[in-house]
Design a protein around this motif. Structure first.
Motif, PDB file in Angstrom:
ATOM      1  N   ARG A  21     -12.213  -9.077   5.414  1.00  0.00           N
ATOM      2  CA  ARG A  21     -12.275  -9.970   4.546  1.00  0.00           C
ATOM      3  C   ARG A  21     -13.050  -9.634   2.891  1.00  0.00           C
ATOM      4  NH1 ARG A  21     -15.021 -15.401   6.739  1.00  0.00           N
ATOM      5  NH2 ARG A  21     -17.234 -14.590   6.749  1.00  0.00           N
ATOM      6  N   ASP A  22     -13.921  -8.953   3.028  1.00  0.00           N
ATOM      7  CA  ASP A  22     -14.847  -8.628   1.790  1.00  0.00           C
ATOM      8  C   ASP A  22     -14.024  -7.834   1.007  1.00  0.00           C
ATOM      9  OD1 ASP A  22     -17.059 -10.228   2.774  1.00  0.00           O
ATOM     10  OD2 ASP A  22     -17.861  -8.711   4.059  1.00  0.00           O
ATOM     11  N   LEU A  23     -13.277  -6.763   1.811  1.00  0.00           N
ATOM     12  CA  LEU A  23     -12.754  -5.836   1.166  1.00  0.00           C
ATOM     13  C   LEU A  23     -11.216  -6.222   0.430  1.00  0.00           C
ATOM     14  CD1 LEU A  23     -12.822  -2.876   3.964  1.00  0.00           C
ATOM     15  CD2 LEU A  23     -13.822  -2.883   1.859  1.00  0.00           C
ATOM     16  N   THR A  24     -10.727  -7.278   1.146  1.00  0.00           N
ATOM     17  CA  THR A  24      -9.609  -7.969   0.537  1.00  0.00           C
ATOM     18  C   THR A  24      -9.986  -8.794  -0.660  1.00  0.00           C
ATOM     19  OG1 THR A  24      -9.556  -9.809   2.355  1.00  0.00           O
ATOM     20  CG2 THR A  24      -7.996  -7.827   2.600  1.00  0.00           C
ATOM     21  N   ALA A  25     -11.330  -9.372  -0.587  1.00  0.00           N
ATOM     22  CA  ALA A  25     -11.655 -10.157  -1.911  1.00  0.00           C
ATOM     23  C   ALA A  25     -11.997  -9.170  -3.002  1.00  0.00           C
ATOM     24  CB  ALA A  25     -12.841 -10.555  -1.277  1.00  0.00           C
ATOM     25  N   ALA A  26     -12.466  -7.949  -2.583  1.00  0.00           N
ATOM     26  CA  ALA A  26     -12.643  -7.028  -3.816  1.00  0.00           C
ATOM     27  C   ALA A  26     -11.515  -6.510  -4.359  1.00  0.00           C
ATOM     28  CB  ALA A  26     -13.735  -5.764  -3.004  1.00  0.00           C
ATOM     29  N   GLU A  27     -10.434  -6.543  -3.534  1.00  0.00           N
ATOM     30  CA  GLU A  27      -9.127  -5.795  -4.124  1.00  0.00           C
ATOM     31  C   GLU A  27      -8.515  -6.962  -5.021  1.00  0.00           C
ATOM     32  OE1 GLU A  27      -7.951  -2.715  -4.300  1.00  0.00           O
ATOM     33  OE2 GLU A  27      -9.808  -2.083  -3.020  1.00  0.00           O
ATOM     34  N   TRP A  28      -8.632  -8.141  -4.457  1.00  0.00           N
ATOM     35  CA  TRP A  28      -8.212  -9.127  -5.122  1.00  0.00           C
ATOM     36  C   TRP A  28      -8.642  -9.574  -6.407  1.00  0.00           C
ATOM     37  CZ3 TRP A  28      -4.297 -11.872  -6.788  1.00  0.00           C
ATOM     38  CH2 TRP A  28      -4.407 -13.434  -7.115  1.00  0.00           C
ATOM     39  N   ILE A  29     -10.070  -9.346  -6.640  1.00  0.00           N
ATOM     40  CA  ILE A  29     -10.718  -9.530  -8.114  1.00  0.00           C
ATOM     41  C   ILE A  29     -10.206  -7.983  -8.793  1.00  0.00           C
ATOM     42  CG2 ILE A  29     -13.104  -8.926  -9.060  1.00  0.00           C
ATOM     43  CD1 ILE A  29     -14.230 -10.304  -6.673  1.00  0.00           C
ATOM     44  N   LYS A  30     -10.000  -6.982  -8.112  1.00  0.00           N
ATOM     45  CA  LYS A  30      -9.665  -5.782  -9.106  1.00  0.00           C
ATOM     46  C   LYS A  30      -8.099  -6.186  -9.509  1.00  0.00           C
ATOM     47  CE  LYS A  30     -11.537  -1.921  -6.308  1.00  0.00           C
ATOM     48  NZ  LYS A  30     -11.492  -0.842  -5.617  1.00  0.00           N
ATOM     49  N   THR A  31      -7.322  -6.624  -8.713  1.00  0.00           N
ATOM     50  CA  THR A  31      -5.846  -7.066  -9.082  1.00  0.00           C
ATOM     51  C   THR A  31      -5.687  -8.004 -10.128  1.00  0.00           C
ATOM     52  OG1 THR A  31      -5.039  -6.610  -6.808  1.00  0.00           O
ATOM     53  CG2 THR A  31      -3.787  -7.638  -8.109  1.00  0.00           C
ATOM     54  N   ARG A  32      -6.462  -9.329  -9.984  1.00  0.00           N
ATOM     55  CA  ARG A  32      -6.311 -10.245 -10.921  1.00  0.00           C
ATOM     56  C   ARG A  32      -7.123  -9.698 -12.194  1.00  0.00           C
ATOM     57  NH1 ARG A  32     -10.733 -13.780 -10.869  1.00  0.00           N
ATOM     58  NH2 ARG A  32     -11.873 -13.681  -9.034  1.00  0.00           N
ATOM     59  N   SER A  33      -8.218  -8.794 -12.381  1.00  0.00           N
ATOM     60  CA  SER A  33      -8.931  -8.733 -13.427  1.00  0.00           C
ATOM     61  C   SER A  33      -8.303  -7.672 -14.289  1.00  0.00           C
ATOM     62  CB  SER A  33     -10.083  -8.254 -13.172  1.00  0.00           C
ATOM     63  OG  SER A  33     -10.308  -6.980 -12.298  1.00  0.00           O
ATOM     64  N   LEU A  34      -7.222  -6.950 -13.781  1.00  0.00           N
ATOM     65  CA  LEU A  34      -6.485  -5.949 -14.662  1.00  0.00           C
ATOM     66  C   LEU A  34      -5.619  -6.574 -15.720  1.00  0.00           C
ATOM     67  CD1 LEU A  34      -5.649  -3.099 -12.200  1.00  0.00           C
ATOM     68  CD2 LEU A  34      -7.356  -2.791 -13.809  1.00  0.00           C
ATOM     69  N   ARG A  35      -5.702  -6.489 -16.861  1.00  0.00           N
ATOM     70  CA  ARG A  35      -4.627  -7.093 -17.947  1.00  0.00           C
ATOM     71  C   ARG A  35      -3.342  -6.583 -17.615  1.00  0.00           C
ATOM     72  NH1 ARG A  35      -6.366  -5.950 -23.921  1.00  0.00           N
ATOM     73  NH2 ARG A  35      -8.422  -6.784 -23.094  1.00  0.00           N
ATOM     74  N   SER A  36      -3.129  -5.319 -17.012  1.00  0.00           N
ATOM     75  CA  SER A  36      -1.699  -4.757 -16.809  1.00  0.00           C
ATOM     76  C   SER A  36      -0.866  -5.451 -15.664  1.00  0.00           C
ATOM     77  CB  SER A  36      -1.729  -3.493 -16.654  1.00  0.00           C
ATOM     78  OG  SER A  36      -2.538  -3.015 -15.394  1.00  0.00           O
TER      79      SER A  36
END
Length: 281
Positions: A21-36
């Motif tokens: 769940r820590d890894l998925t949380a990190a990936e979610w942050i990456k996804t939503r923080s990308l402007r693209s």
């Protein structure tokens, strides 16, 4: 002396193992923080809605030019369902989601940030599984929202001419779900190709070939060609989006089409995890 030594002894640091769940949380942050990310999904949504609503509006505009028999046949033949999610819209969504899925992996390889990711979390398989989970969740929600908006939008336009249908119409829910779930399937397919190829241009070409070009070459004229064609996501969508399907020489069922969706999703995750474990960064 022994007691003093024991007091000054620093216990060895325990290795931190991040939870999934820590890894998925990190990936979610990456996804939503990308402007693209919102741009890619937003442009895709506008294009898909543009195709679907445009076809429905064209029918609305020229409805009065149809005879009474043509109007009755329009609904009887299930044309409103074809307007709910057109083949052009399906192609756009499949290719766009395939590209988004591919860039989920290729983007980190092209910038070199994948090295940082694997240095922080050496368990590469877990990292790829978390990426796939977030990608599948986001693309599924996106597909459901887009297919629902397309269905109710097109039927509202057609309903103004008393040619629309509701969600309880035979086959309507199948068309809606089949169109919606093509999004995560194609996103995961692109994801797997990105993990295998790791080059942006080559991955985009491979995604286009696998998701669109091959299904167009694989026709139902021969058994082997029909068998391979039925195993592609695009032809699976065509089967699900056609409730009035007429069996040909090599027929297949809706259950078979759903199994193609499931098979591609599972195989894509497995391929991506195996590829990243067996190759260098």
């Amino acid at each position: 002396m022994t007691a003093l030594a024991s007091l000054n002894t620093v216990p060895p640091a325990t290795e931190f193992r991040p939870r999934f769940r820590d890894l998925t949380a990190a990936e979610w942050i990456k996804t939503r923080s990308l402007r693209s990310t919102p741009i890619a999904y937003g442009v895709t949504a506008l294009a898909v809605l543009g195709f679907n609503l445009g076809v429905a509006y064209d029918t609305y505009t020229y409805w009065t030019a149809r005879t009474a028999a043509d109007r009755a046949q329009f609904i009887q033949d299930g044309i409103p369902l074809q307007h709910a999610f057109s083949s052009n819209a399906a192609v756009v969504m499949m290719l766009a989601l395939g590209a988004i899925g591919a860039l989920t992996v290729v983007g980190e390889y092209s910038t070199g940030t994948i090295r940082t990711t694997f240095s922080a979390v050496p368990a590469r398989g877990a990292v790829l599984a978390a990426k796939a989970a977030v990608l599948a969740a986001v693309s599924t929600v996106f597909g459901l929202l887009l297919a629902t908006a397309s269905f109710f939008g097109t039927q509202a336009i057609l309903g103004a001419r008393e040619a629309g249908i509701d969600i309880g119409h035979p086959g309507a829910l199948q068309v809606l779900l089949g169109s919606a779930l093509s999004a995560p399937v194609c996103a995961l397919a692109g994801f797997a190709l990105g993990a295998l190829i790791r080059q942006t241009a080559s991955t985009m070409i491979a995604t286009l070939t696998v998701l669109l070009i091959l299904p167009m070459f694989l026709t139902d004229g021969r058994y082997l060609s029909a068998l391979l064609g039925h195993a592609t996501p695009y032809q699976a969508w065509m089967r699900l989006a056609d409730p009035g399907y007429t069996a040909g020489e090599f027929p297949w069922t809706t259950a078979g089409a759903w199994s193609v969706y499931a098979g591609w999703a599972v195989a894509a995750v497995v391929v991506a995890m195996v590829a990243v474990r067996r190759r260098d960064q």
